[in-house]
Design an enzyme around this catalytic site. Structure first.
Site, PDB file in Angstrom:
ATOM      1  N   HIS A   1      -0.761  -2.190  -0.294  1.00  0.00           N
ATOM      2  CA  HIS A   1       0.206  -3.147  -0.827  1.00  0.00           C
ATOM      3  C   HIS A   1       1.067  -3.748   0.289  1.00  0.00           C
ATOM      4  O   HIS A   1       2.125  -3.219   0.634  1.00  0.00           O
ATOM      5  CB  HIS A   1       1.099  -2.401  -1.840  1.00  0.00           C
ATOM      6  CG  HIS A   1       1.924  -3.298  -2.699  1.00  0.00           C
ATOM      7  ND1 HIS A   1       2.219  -2.982  -4.007  1.00  0.00           N
ATOM      8  CD2 HIS A   1       2.532  -4.483  -2.459  1.00  0.00           C
ATOM      9  CE1 HIS A   1       2.975  -3.933  -4.518  1.00  0.00           C
ATOM     10  NE2 HIS A   1       3.178  -4.854  -3.596  1.00  0.00           N
TER      11      HIS A   1
ATOM     12  N   ARG B   1       2.204 -13.102   3.540  1.00  0.00           N
ATOM     13  CA  ARG B   1       2.843 -14.444   3.392  1.00  0.00           C
ATOM     14  C   ARG B   1       2.032 -15.614   3.911  1.00  0.00           C
ATOM     15  O   ARG B   1       2.551 -16.737   3.950  1.00  0.00           O
ATOM     16  CB  ARG B   1       4.222 -14.471   4.066  1.00  0.00           C
ATOM     17  CG  ARG B   1       5.180 -13.406   3.571  1.00  0.00           C
ATOM     18  CD  ARG B   1       5.579 -13.589   2.123  1.00  0.00           C
ATOM     19  NE  ARG B   1       6.670 -12.699   1.751  1.00  0.00           N
ATOM     20  CZ  ARG B   1       6.726 -12.041   0.606  1.00  0.00           C
ATOM     21  NH1 ARG B   1       5.749 -12.152  -0.299  1.00  0.00           N
ATOM     22  NH2 ARG B   1       7.750 -11.269   0.323  1.00  0.00           N
TER      23      ARG B   1
ATOM     24  N   ASP C   1       4.584  -1.957   0.054  1.00  0.00           N
ATOM     25  CA  ASP C   1       5.176  -3.166  -0.545  1.00  0.00           C
ATOM     26  C   ASP C   1       5.988  -3.922   0.507  1.00  0.00           C
ATOM     27  O   ASP C   1       7.063  -4.468   0.218  1.00  0.00           O
ATOM     28  CB  ASP C   1       6.034  -2.843  -1.772  1.00  0.00           C
ATOM     29  CG  ASP C   1       6.323  -4.088  -2.611  1.00  0.00           C
ATOM     30  OD1 ASP C   1       5.808  -5.168  -2.265  1.00  0.00           O
ATOM     31  OD2 ASP C   1       7.062  -3.977  -3.598  1.00  0.00           O
TER      32      ASP C   1
ATOM     33  N   GLY D   1      12.726  -7.614  -2.131  1.00  0.00           N
ATOM     34  CA  GLY D   1      11.694  -7.124  -1.218  1.00  0.00           C
ATOM     35  C   GLY D   1      12.273  -6.668   0.098  1.00  0.00           C
ATOM     36  O   GLY D   1      13.351  -7.123   0.507  1.00  0.00           O
TER      37      GLY D   1
HETATM   38  O1  DOR Z   1      10.366  -6.577  -4.131  1.00  0.00           O
HETATM   39  C1  DOR Z   1       9.283  -7.114  -4.261  1.00  0.00           C
HETATM   40  N1  DOR Z   1       8.919  -8.144  -3.451  1.00  0.00           N
HETATM   41  N2  DOR Z   1       8.451  -6.713  -5.215  1.00  0.00           N
HETATM   42  C2  DOR Z   1       7.327  -7.383  -5.510  1.00  0.00           C
HETATM   43  O2  DOR Z   1       6.634  -6.962  -6.410  1.00  0.00           O
HETATM   44  C3  DOR Z   1       6.980  -8.624  -4.787  1.00  0.00           C
HETATM   45  C4  DOR Z   1       7.602  -8.636  -3.458  1.00  0.00           C
HETATM   46  C5  DOR Z   1       7.540  -9.976  -2.767  1.00  0.00           C
HETATM   47  O3  DOR Z   1       6.497 -10.636  -2.801  1.00  0.00           O
HETATM   48  O4  DOR Z   1       8.522 -10.352  -2.148  1.00  0.00           O
END
Ligand code: DOR
Length: 437
Positions: A65, A69, A312, A331
């Site tokens: 995960h 970008r 993540d 995120g």
């Molecule tokens: O905090 C998060 N950011 N959770 C997600 O599921 C997506 C991610 C993002 O793409 O920034």
């Protein structure tokens, strides 16, 4: 994947899985050629030498995960900068999430990501395909075409948003069985999180954040376990954050549902106490939870109810983080801190030993994504996807020093244990002493 082989490497004095006596390891032609007692393994003059006394040798980490970008937000991360961060963090394979711009819901975009990963050559970049067109949750994307394409997509996810429609999810699971792939669900019932800003609880109420209930995650995980059972499909759950989800997963696994689940390093270490700061660097989806959730997630990772750690890794631009909480994007960065946070939260308290770290950061994720050449045993003839860790070293986190384009780390200024000293991808050194190749 690209041919990244290079000259032989002799690693001296490392302890595989942190167990037993130190050994010397010869890496040649991309594989572990020989393992022997110190001084007994012969290497050609030209071989590169890595003096690794006191260090732990593990299979290279696999991240199910990661947000890279690219395409679309190269101002926050690219396949190249993210690959560097991954190599420095000890990773030899990462799965790049589909919520790019344009969305990776077709073979063109997934092919681009795969090719960029190969050109950079620092880590195997596996594109994740979107489950639905445009991540809209309405129509299934061409999963079969992406799976059969040059990108060989094996994991599908709308991560960032939930596949909320049960019929769409059911069909995705049914297709996934036919294609031999896995659907990774971002479990969040959107009706329960409308306007939500932070973990629903005493603290959010007192501080004035709109609450994000645990049940929003748990209800989708329960539903999808039942759908997966009905479809005879495998299911993967992204970023588990609550005690109740651990209960549901325990129940589903006892029933024989083929469900796997990941936990992020930040959910293993941080709590909603961070809300007191009002600093959006702490804003993440799912939100940082209560202390009892953190304790339970650690225990579940040790017990195997949670299968693996996934970062993540979510880079964001300064203007999207240094702003008012409500306007900030959720995120946080994770690739260069994951190992150290796992060392801090799992190894130091005695919940996992280094063999356990290999299981949750390399072997299980490789199995879930069915990667044949990652997460392999440290044995002669196996692919030399390796990481060396100094377990006794400590370091201070500085986001500005990361390889990532972005700097949004919630661990800024923290002193953490364990340092990745080298990473090898098919025998090639991709990172060494804090520098990527
Ligand atoms: O905090 C998060 N950011 N959770 C997600 O599921 C997506 C991610 C993002 O793409 O920034």
């Amino acid at each position: 994947m690209s041919d990244t082989r290079q000259a032989d490497v002799l690693i001296t004095g490392a302890r595989p899985y942190g167990e037993g006596d130190p050994v010397d390891v010869l890496v040649a032609d991309g594989v572990i050629a020989e393992i022997g007692a110190p001084g007994t393994v012969e290497a050609p003059e030209s071989a590169e030498r890595i003096e690794a006394r006191g260090q732990v040798l593990l299979p290279g980490f696999v991240d199910l995960h990661t947000h890279l970008r690219e395409p679309g937000r190269e101002d926050t991360e690219t396949v190249e900068s993210g690959s560097r961060a991954a190599a420095l963090g000890g990773y030899t394979a990462v799965f790049a999430m589909a919520n790019t711009d344009p969305v990776a819901d077709n073979a063109l975009v997934t092919g681009h990501v795969r090719r960029r990963g190969e050109e950079v050559g620092l880590v195997d970049v596996h594109p994740v395909g979107a489950v639905t067109v445009g991540l809209k949750g309405e129509r299934l994307a061409e999963m079969g075409t992406m799976a059969a394409s040059e990108a060989q997509v094996r994991v599908f996810s709308d991560d960032g948003v939930c596949v909320a429609d049960p019929l769409v999810m059911r069909r995705a699971l049914e297709y996934s069985t036919a294609l031999g792939v896995v659907v990774a669900q971002h479990a969040e019932e959107p009706r329960l999180t409308q306007g939500a800003q932070a973990h629903e609880g005493e603290r959010a109420s007192r501080l004035g954040y709109a609450g994000w209930p645990s049940s929003a995650e748990e209800s989708i995980v329960a539903r999808d376990c039942i759908l997966a059972r009905h479809a005879g499909a495998r299911l993967h759950i992204c970023h588990v954050s609550t005690t109740g989800t651990v209960d549901v997963l325990t129940w589903a696994k006892e029933l024989g549902v083929e469900v796997s689940a990941e936990v992020t390093p930040h959910h293993l270490l941080l709590t909603d106490e961070r809300l007191e700061t009002y600093d959006p660097v702490n804003k993440v989806n799912p939100p940082l939870r209560a202390e009892r959730d953190v304790d339970r997630l650690r225990q579940a990772l040790a017990d195997g109810v949670l299968d693996c750690v996934a970062t993540d890794h979510a880079p964001h631009a300064e203007q999207d983080k240094c702003c008012e909480w409500g306007a900030a994007r959720p995120g946080m960065l994770g690739l260069q801190t994951a190992l150290s946070v796992v060392a801090q939260t799992m190894v130091r308290p005695g919940l996992l030993d280094w063999r356990g770290v290999a299981r949750v950061m390399s072997e299980r994720p490789a199995e879930i994504a069915r990667l044949p050449d990652q997460g392999r045993p440290l044995a002669e003839g196996e692919p030399a996807n390796l990481v060396l860790v100094d377990p006794d070293a400590e370091w201070t986190v500085r986001g500005a020093e990361f390889a990532s384009v972005s700097e949004n780390t919630p661990f800024e200024g923290m002193r953490l244990p364990a340092v990745v000293t080298a990473t090898l991808l098919r025998g090639r050194i991709t990172a060494r002493e804090g520098k990527s190749d």
